[in-house]
Design a protein around this motif. Sequence first.
Motif, PDB file in Angstrom:
ATOM      1  N   ILE A  85      -1.947   3.456   3.337  1.00  0.00           N
ATOM      2  CA  ILE A  85      -2.596   2.755   4.458  1.00  0.00           C
ATOM      3  C   ILE A  85      -1.498   2.023   5.229  1.00  0.00           C
ATOM      4  N   SER A  93      -5.701  -3.449   9.667  1.00  0.00           N
ATOM      5  CA  SER A  93      -4.944  -2.317   9.128  1.00  0.00           C
ATOM      6  C   SER A  93      -5.127  -1.091   9.996  1.00  0.00           C
ATOM      7  N   ASP A 125      -4.210   1.768  -3.811  1.00  0.00           N
ATOM      8  CA  ASP A 125      -4.575   1.090  -2.565  1.00  0.00           C
ATOM      9  C   ASP A 125      -6.020   0.609  -2.620  1.00  0.00           C
ATOM     10  N   THR A 151       0.832  -1.210   0.000  1.00  0.00           N
ATOM     11  CA  THR A 151       0.000   0.000   0.000  1.00  0.00           C
ATOM     12  C   THR A 151       0.864   1.255   0.000  1.00  0.00           C
ATOM     13  N   ASP A 152       0.278   2.336  -0.484  1.00  0.00           N
ATOM     14  CA  ASP A 152       0.952   3.638  -0.498  1.00  0.00           C
ATOM     15  C   ASP A 152       0.563   4.498   0.697  1.00  0.00           C
ATOM     16  N   THR A 160       5.263   0.443   6.113  1.00  0.00           N
ATOM     17  CA  THR A 160       4.595   1.727   5.887  1.00  0.00           C
ATOM     18  C   THR A 160       4.621   2.629   7.112  1.00  0.00           C
ATOM     19  N   HIS A 168      -7.858   4.417   6.644  1.00  0.00           N
ATOM     20  CA  HIS A 168      -7.716   4.506   5.187  1.00  0.00           C
ATOM     21  C   HIS A 168      -7.876   5.925   4.667  1.00  0.00           C
ATOM     22  N   ALA A 182      -5.557   6.610   1.702  1.00  0.00           N
ATOM     23  CA  ALA A 182      -5.462   5.562   0.683  1.00  0.00           C
ATOM     24  C   ALA A 182      -5.339   6.162  -0.717  1.00  0.00           C
ATOM     25  N   SER A 183      -4.410   5.611  -1.511  1.00  0.00           N
ATOM     26  CA  SER A 183      -4.275   6.015  -2.905  1.00  0.00           C
ATOM     27  C   SER A 183      -5.274   5.237  -3.752  1.00  0.00           C
TER      28      SER A 183
END
Length: 259
Positions: A12, A37, A47, A9-10, A185, A40, A43-44
């Motif tokens: 998250i 997780s 993602d 993920t980018d 991340t 969000h 989120a991207s």
Amino acid sequence: MIREPFLNTDGIHNFRDYGGWKVEGGGNVKTGLLWRSGQHVGASEADLQAVRALGIRTVVDLRGVSERDRNPCKRPEGFDGEVFFYDGETSSSPPHMDVDEGTTTEEFARQRMLGVYTRIPRNVAMISMFAQYLRLLAERDGPSLVHCFAGKDRTGVAAMLMLHVLGVSRENQMAEFLRTNHAPTLEVLAAQSVPGIEQRLGRKLDDGAIKALLEVREEYLETFWQVVEEEHGTLDAYIEGTLGVDELLKEQLRTRFVA
């Protein structure tokens, strides 16, 4: 050991599958069904597409109403699952703690986190959400996701409780809890949380404090277990008496999630 658990993920933090662990008495927790997780809000689009591919049908958001208002989660386009949350506040943060010149920010952060884990087992909102989470897992088909702000404390306890019910050893419950520290991340969580904490404290956090706040330590989960055992005798007694998870519900969960 299970396959690589983290979703790439980018925006998250700490999105991972917490299945795959060995169950005492035989079998393993199924993979692809139990996801966890952080929030969000960042989120991207990539993602969201990755999350959509998981087929998640149930989302349990452990954040309180003010957290949800400040950081509204993005959901994949066409998401037709259901999101469950508590209609109130859920944070177990301790009262304000001053950081004087004789206290390092790392020790402040450590004590703050130990306070969080002391409060979680007694927090009425979290008791309600943990109980609902386990019931939903037994009742609803398809993959699920449980998350909070950082995806490590409230979410870490929720995942631990589920693994305990399924028969995963305490050693592996702790291993799953500590896997948070390997999430690729951490910078996502740091960007979402550190500036606000520093603003409230009126001073910069040192590297040790940031790690104490954003990662997890064995003593955090051990604090939760200690409080539960002092007040309820055993974790099983807490799960049964406080969360209302009886043998029938436990068997339903084991049948559904152990292979």
